[in-house]
Motif scaffolding. Structure first.
Motif, PDB file in Angstrom:
ATOM      1  N   LEU A 150       1.637   7.091   5.871  1.00 28.11           N
ATOM      2  CA  LEU A 150       2.269   7.508   4.438  1.00 28.11           C
ATOM      3  C   LEU A 150       3.356   6.180   4.199  1.00 28.11           C
ATOM      4  CD1 LEU A 150       2.899  11.170   4.864  1.00 28.11           C
ATOM      5  CD2 LEU A 150       1.409  10.067   3.353  1.00 28.11           C
ATOM      6  N   SER A 151       3.913   5.892   5.234  1.00 33.95           N
ATOM      7  CA  SER A 151       4.929   4.713   5.051  1.00 33.95           C
ATOM      8  C   SER A 151       4.187   3.396   4.567  1.00 33.95           C
ATOM      9  CB  SER A 151       5.744   4.376   6.176  1.00 33.95           C
ATOM     10  OG  SER A 151       5.120   4.202   7.316  1.00 33.95           O
ATOM     11  N   ALA A 152       3.257   3.200   5.309  1.00 36.65           N
ATOM     12  CA  ALA A 152       2.333   2.003   4.879  1.00 36.65           C
ATOM     13  C   ALA A 152       1.948   1.958   3.558  1.00 36.65           C
ATOM     14  CB  ALA A 152       1.175   1.602   6.017  1.00 36.65           C
ATOM     15  N   ILE A 153       1.167   3.162   3.224  1.00 31.91           N
ATOM     16  CA  ILE A 153       0.822   3.349   1.692  1.00 31.91           C
ATOM     17  C   ILE A 153       2.096   3.418   0.610  1.00 31.91           C
ATOM     18  CG2 ILE A 153      -0.199   5.419   0.246  1.00 31.91           C
ATOM     19  CD1 ILE A 153      -1.399   6.408   2.627  1.00 31.91           C
ATOM     20  N   ALA A 154       3.177   3.877   0.900  1.00 26.88           N
ATOM     21  CA  ALA A 154       4.288   3.745  -0.160  1.00 26.88           C
ATOM     22  C   ALA A 154       4.371   2.351  -0.099  1.00 26.88           C
ATOM     23  CB  ALA A 154       5.211   4.456   0.644  1.00 26.88           C
ATOM     24  N   SER A 155       4.559   1.667   0.807  1.00 21.80           N
ATOM     25  CA  SER A 155       4.739   0.098   0.842  1.00 21.80           C
ATOM     26  C   SER A 155       4.088  -0.720   0.008  1.00 21.80           C
ATOM     27  CB  SER A 155       5.112  -0.590   2.167  1.00 21.80           C
ATOM     28  OG  SER A 155       5.308  -1.697   2.256  1.00 21.80           O
ATOM     29  N   ARG A 156       2.684  -0.427   0.263  1.00 25.97           N
ATOM     30  CA  ARG A 156       1.619  -0.994  -0.309  1.00 25.97           C
ATOM     31  C   ARG A 156       1.535  -0.645  -2.124  1.00 25.97           C
ATOM     32  NH1 ARG A 156      -2.003   0.058   3.472  1.00 25.97           N
ATOM     33  NH2 ARG A 156      -3.374   1.251   2.278  1.00 25.97           N
ATOM     34  N   LEU A 157       1.737   0.500  -2.315  1.00 28.95           N
ATOM     35  CA  LEU A 157       1.728   0.761  -3.601  1.00 28.95           C
ATOM     36  C   LEU A 157       3.256   0.571  -4.454  1.00 28.95           C
ATOM     37  CD1 LEU A 157       0.066   4.285  -3.323  1.00 28.95           C
ATOM     38  CD2 LEU A 157      -0.851   2.102  -3.985  1.00 28.95           C
ATOM     39  N   GLY A 158       4.177   0.157  -3.816  1.00 29.65           N
ATOM     40  CA  GLY A 158       5.279  -0.147  -4.370  1.00 29.65           C
ATOM     41  C   GLY A 158       6.328   1.006  -4.863  1.00 29.65           C
TER      42      GLY A 158
END
Length: 449
Positions: free
Chosen positions: A240-248
């Motif tokens: 979830l943290s990686a997805i949030a980071s990539r999606l801004g």
């Protein structure tokens, strides 16, 4: 165990070390210090001391028999040293192994062994996996000094596609380039998150711009393609943290939009709502890994939810191949006194030897054991069994087969009990589909000899 029927209720040489610290001066009554050859003295008649004081005086008189500490060898003679174990070219992982323990066993360096097999300290190893013990391990790349004024490259840069389990340091070592260069070519740092499918530049051709004067800092604009989709499909290795980071987007906003927490299990193929974008898709519109219906029966949401969690965990974990599971089942049956051909017939019928199989009834793994039956199997063998573990899964299935055979009037009834439940068979008899199941198991058993 995949039936939609009611819950089953069926019952070398030892290591020698000699140092001055380990062997202080000790009185050895069975040893004598070598003396010049003389006529053998007459045996002395030793009188047993009558009191403690007399015994202490007698001991003090024997100082000549004490071996001085400085005369004890500080190293073990080479002839007495244990033979070092030979190192094979490869080694097959067994249950309980760790890379550090394997390295210690064969007198290898753990870091060299990790590099030799392109592993990291967090890589998961599993029984049956073969690793190399000999060969040339790539040396850790040392950061190269940065050139004073690098010229723009004109040739195309080579790229590498990230796969699950990759790290930037492993990618750098695999391509023989400094980690600092990987950072520079890809505008990354030691805290950057990479994900499967991402392209990583592994050479500097035509892609690394020359340093220029720093420009005024401006907020980075989010990717239009991501910002306007409204949803994101999870891929293997995502967090979830990686997805949030990539999606801004912020992690808290992503979790709030999808009604999840930091401990929620996510799985490949699941769709997440992206907050702050147009045309949002409801978070619930996702295709589950395990459906809620089977053979016309609809299972309770809690059971299906648990099945999806178990399926996601198995999808994200390394499991034995079907051929390896076949061997595990047969070996387990032999060890537990059950016909291997019968156990193999159940495993093939239930899952096709697929340890990742999970049914809507939450029947798990190769032997398709539901949690309540798994608890019963745990009681039968006297220890807690983890149905997600391939060895425990085989143990649970074989333990149930053994118990059914022991408590049923004949083999057909025992086989039926695995599918329909022993209590149900005894009360209602075999259903039509149960009869077909029994015949299928017996036919498969004949193929396994």
């Amino acid at each position: 165990m995949t039936t939609p029927r009611p819950t089953k209720r069926t019952m070398s040489m030892p290591v020698i070390a000699a140092t001055t610290a380990a062997l202080p001066a000790v009185v050895l009554s069975s040893l004598a210090v070598a003396q010049p050859a003389t006529a053998a003295p007459a045996p002395l008649q030793r009188k047993i001391p009558a009191t403690l004081a007399a015994a202490m005086q007698a001991q003090a008189a024997q100082k000549a028999a004490v071996i001085p500490a400085q005369s004890v060898a500080s190293t073990l003679p080479s002839a007495l040293r244990p033979m070092a174990p030979s190192t094979p070219d490869t080694y097959k992982i067994v249950r309980g192994d760790t890379i550090s323990a394997i390295a210690y066993r064969f007198n290898l360096d753990t870091n060299d062994l990790l590099r030799l097999n392109n592993l990291t300290a967090t890589t998961i190893i599993y029984p049956g996996q073969t690793i190399k013990l000999t060969g040339s391990a790539p040396k850790p790349a040392q950061p190269a000094p940065a050139p004073a004024a690098p010229a723009p490259a004109t040739n195309a840069a080579a790229t590498y596609t990230v796969v699950p389990g990759d790290t930037l340091s492993a990618i750098a070592a695999k391509h023989g380039v400094p980690l600092s260069s990987i950072f520079s070519w890809n505008n990354l740092s030691g805290s950057s998150i990479i994900y499967p499918g991402q392209k990583i530049k592994v050479s500097g051709g035509g892609t690394a711009p020359a340093p220029s004067a720093p420009a005024p800092a401006t907020p980075a604009a989010p990717s239009p393609a991501l910002a306007n989709t409204g949803s994101y499909t999870i891929k293997a290795g995502d967090t979830l943290s990686a997805i949030a980071s990539r999606l801004g987007v912020s992690l808290s906003a992503l979790m709030s939009a999808n009604n999840v927490t930091a401990t929620t299990v996510i799985y490949p193929g699941q769709k997440l709502t992206v907050p702050g974008s147009g045309a949002l898709q409801p978070a619930g519109d996702t295709k589950p890994l395990v459906p809620s219906t089977f053979l016309g029966f609809t299972y309770p949401p809690a059971v299906v939810s648990s099945a999806n969690e178990n399926k996601a965990l198995l999808n994200a974990s390394p499991v034995p191949s079907r051929a390896e599971m076949k061997t595990i089942v047969a070996d387990t049956a032999r060890r537990m006194g059950v016909s291997p051909s019968l156990a193999l017939a159940f495993a093939e019928q239930e899952s096709g030897f697929d340890q990742r199989a999970v049914s809507p009834a939450n029947a798990i793994g190769t032997m398709q054991v539901i949690p309540s039956s798994g608890q019963w199997a745990s009681d039968l063998v006297g220890r807690k069994l983890n149905l997600l573990d391939p060895y425990d899964n085989a143990t649970a299935g074989v333990a149930i087969i053994r118990a059914l055979i022991a408590t049923s009037k004949d083999l057909d009834t025992a086989i039926a009990g695995y599918y329909q439940g022993q209590y149900s068979v005894s009360k209602y008899g075999m259903y039509d589909d149960t009869k077909r199941y029994v015949e299928s198991i017996k036919a498969r058993q004949r193929t396994f000899g």
